[in-house]
Design an enzyme around this catalytic site. Sequence first.
Site, PDB file in Angstrom:
ATOM      1  N   GLU A 202      21.038   2.059   7.360  1.00  0.00           N
ATOM      2  CA  GLU A 202      19.729   1.625   6.864  1.00  0.00           C
ATOM      3  C   GLU A 202      19.301   2.400   5.620  1.00  0.00           C
ATOM      4  O   GLU A 202      18.120   2.427   5.280  1.00  0.00           O
ATOM      5  CB  GLU A 202      18.674   1.698   7.968  1.00  0.00           C
ATOM      6  CG  GLU A 202      18.363   3.097   8.501  1.00  0.00           C
ATOM      7  CD  GLU A 202      19.320   3.572   9.595  1.00  0.00           C
ATOM      8  OE1 GLU A 202      20.373   2.945   9.786  1.00  0.00           O
ATOM      9  OE2 GLU A 202      19.017   4.592  10.243  1.00  0.00           O
TER      10      GLU A 202
ATOM     11  N   ASP B  86       0.818  -1.212   0.000  1.00  0.00           N
ATOM     12  CA  ASP B  86       0.000   0.000   0.000  1.00  0.00           C
ATOM     13  C   ASP B  86       0.860   1.274   0.000  1.00  0.00           C
ATOM     14  O   ASP B  86       0.773   2.107   0.926  1.00  0.00           O
ATOM     15  CB  ASP B  86      -0.952   0.013   1.211  1.00  0.00           C
ATOM     16  CG  ASP B  86      -1.863  -1.207   1.230  1.00  0.00           C
ATOM     17  OD1 ASP B  86      -2.198  -1.718   0.154  1.00  0.00           O
ATOM     18  OD2 ASP B  86      -2.238  -1.649   2.340  1.00  0.00           O
TER      19      ASP B  86
ATOM     20  N   GLU C 269     -19.685   5.012 -17.276  1.00  0.00           N
ATOM     21  CA  GLU C 269     -18.908   6.057 -17.963  1.00  0.00           C
ATOM     22  C   GLU C 269     -17.729   6.480 -17.087  1.00  0.00           C
ATOM     23  O   GLU C 269     -16.641   6.764 -17.566  1.00  0.00           O
ATOM     24  CB  GLU C 269     -19.758   7.310 -18.254  1.00  0.00           C
ATOM     25  CG  GLU C 269     -20.982   7.087 -19.132  1.00  0.00           C
ATOM     26  CD  GLU C 269     -22.093   6.347 -18.380  1.00  0.00           C
ATOM     27  OE1 GLU C 269     -22.332   6.602 -17.176  1.00  0.00           O
ATOM     28  OE2 GLU C 269     -22.714   5.460 -19.014  1.00  0.00           O
TER      29      GLU C 269
ATOM     30  N   GLU D 125      23.315   6.756   6.793  1.00  0.00           N
ATOM     31  CA  GLU D 125      22.738   5.748   7.683  1.00  0.00           C
ATOM     32  C   GLU D 125      22.973   4.356   7.096  1.00  0.00           C
ATOM     33  O   GLU D 125      22.833   4.160   5.883  1.00  0.00           O
ATOM     34  CB  GLU D 125      21.236   5.994   7.856  1.00  0.00           C
ATOM     35  CG  GLU D 125      20.898   7.344   8.455  1.00  0.00           C
ATOM     36  CD  GLU D 125      21.585   7.573   9.796  1.00  0.00           C
ATOM     37  OE1 GLU D 125      21.609   6.647  10.629  1.00  0.00           O
ATOM     38  OE2 GLU D 125      22.126   8.680   9.995  1.00  0.00           O
TER      39      GLU D 125
HETATM   40  O1  FUB Z   1      -3.434  -3.758   2.797  1.00  0.00           O
HETATM   41  C1  FUB Z   1      -4.759  -4.065   3.138  1.00  0.00           C
HETATM   42  C2  FUB Z   1      -5.661  -3.815   1.981  1.00  0.00           C
HETATM   43  O2  FUB Z   1      -5.230  -4.551   0.840  1.00  0.00           O
HETATM   44  C3  FUB Z   1      -5.655  -2.391   1.510  1.00  0.00           C
HETATM   45  O3  FUB Z   1      -6.423  -1.557   2.320  1.00  0.00           O
HETATM   46  C4  FUB Z   1      -6.151  -2.556   0.122  1.00  0.00           C
HETATM   47  O4  FUB Z   1      -5.925  -1.438  -0.694  1.00  0.00           O
HETATM   48  C5  FUB Z   1      -5.365  -3.763  -0.327  1.00  0.00           C
HETATM   49  O5  FUB Z   1      -4.074  -3.408  -0.763  1.00  0.00           O
END
Ligand code: FUB
Length: 447
Positions: free
Chosen positions: A322, A24, A185, A320
Amino acid sequence: MNDAEMKRNYKYRNPIIQTIYTCDPAPMVYNDRVYLYTGHDEDGSTWFTMHEWRCYSSTDMVNWTDHGSPLHYSEFEWARGDAWAGQCIERNGKFYFYVPVNKKGGGMAIGVAVSDSPTGPFKDPLGHPLAETGKGDIDPTVFIDDDGQAYLYWGNPYLWYVKLNEDMISYDTKVGIVQVPLTEEGFGKRVGDSKRPTLYEEAPWFYKRNGLYYMVYAASGIPENIAYSTSTAPTGPWTYRGIIMPTQGTSFTNHPGVCDYKGRSYFFYHNGALPGGGGFTRSVCVEEFTYNPDGSFPTINMTTEGVAPVRNLNPYVRNEAETIAWSYGIRTEPCSQGGMNVCNVDDGDYIKVSSVDFGDMGAGKFTASVSSVSEGGRIELRLGSPDGELIGILDVPNTGDFGNWKSVSANTSQARGIHDLFFVFKGEGKDNLFKFDYWKFEEMKSE
Ligand code: FUB
């Protein structure tokens, strides 16, 4: 990728984070730096087992500095888990992180957390959700328009928005929570799912470019692809524009994040490419792309090559440990000296730092902050690959305690020019050799 491939694929740039599973992606450009907020899929997850968000940053798009976790779901006193997809935005020097969490009574809701720093810590100013409909309140995306009006969109299977007030922690209740009409649409036609008549699924990413508003989102059901719609107004009506990223990779979800940085355009997404990866153990990747002249997206495919560096890294300032382009075996953790450090350093593990510019004079000395409770080990400094030219060896001593950090140095041969630098960790077949916090080269002195 399996473990052996992971070790030898040091030329890969995707996934961009190798130390944990991330998902995400939500990029934010601030002060000449790209901050990347991600979710964190726990190791071995068989569901979306996610307790915290993570933050990384880069000034070159290939070396990413790990800032650890800026926010945990438990910051929301009213939440019981599910640190799912969020997005952060800056306004007047404060950072607002919009996230979905599962409420203690059950059901997802949108919360907001605020910080003075892009890397947190973020705090819940409200003590309750910012917005909820009770109908799939996940995946918030935020954008501040040129006139100062901020919009927060979210939702699966529906798409909702609110007009945020200037304080960014409340919304215009006269307008309320608006449900976007999901028309064919606007969002394309889905076949065979009467409950979801359009392609829109989840994970909206809302922004404006050259006067055109973009809604990029996960589409077409499971497994997802990434599609988009555009509008000439921030609240629609929307026009479906097609698929950007086809269904690829080994994750059944995908999630877009789009930004421009240093005159180039970047598309972040996730897949299941790391060892043990899949739909619940995902990894964030990035591709560079160019908008078509009419503002439409080209097709973007997942690659292992990823993106080229937009600048070189200066080895003559503190860096760093990391800050990583590619790594094998190691992990990161909060450091007793502040920030993060590299840990879980086993014999044969390595870190690659990309496009290091040693200049014309060349490096003469290497210094690192390290700690160890065992007999320590060595850091081999190599150029080009994990078994490339050896320019120095740093002996890491036993410092008595992992919390007892020591600055140790080694002379190096005069590396000049631009190279990928590898820290190759050695320790006679042993594990957990030492910890590594930061490093710096000194230029060779002219005689
Ligand atoms: O990471 C948990 C869920 O999976 C997210 O909220 C969605 O967008 C999907 O990636």
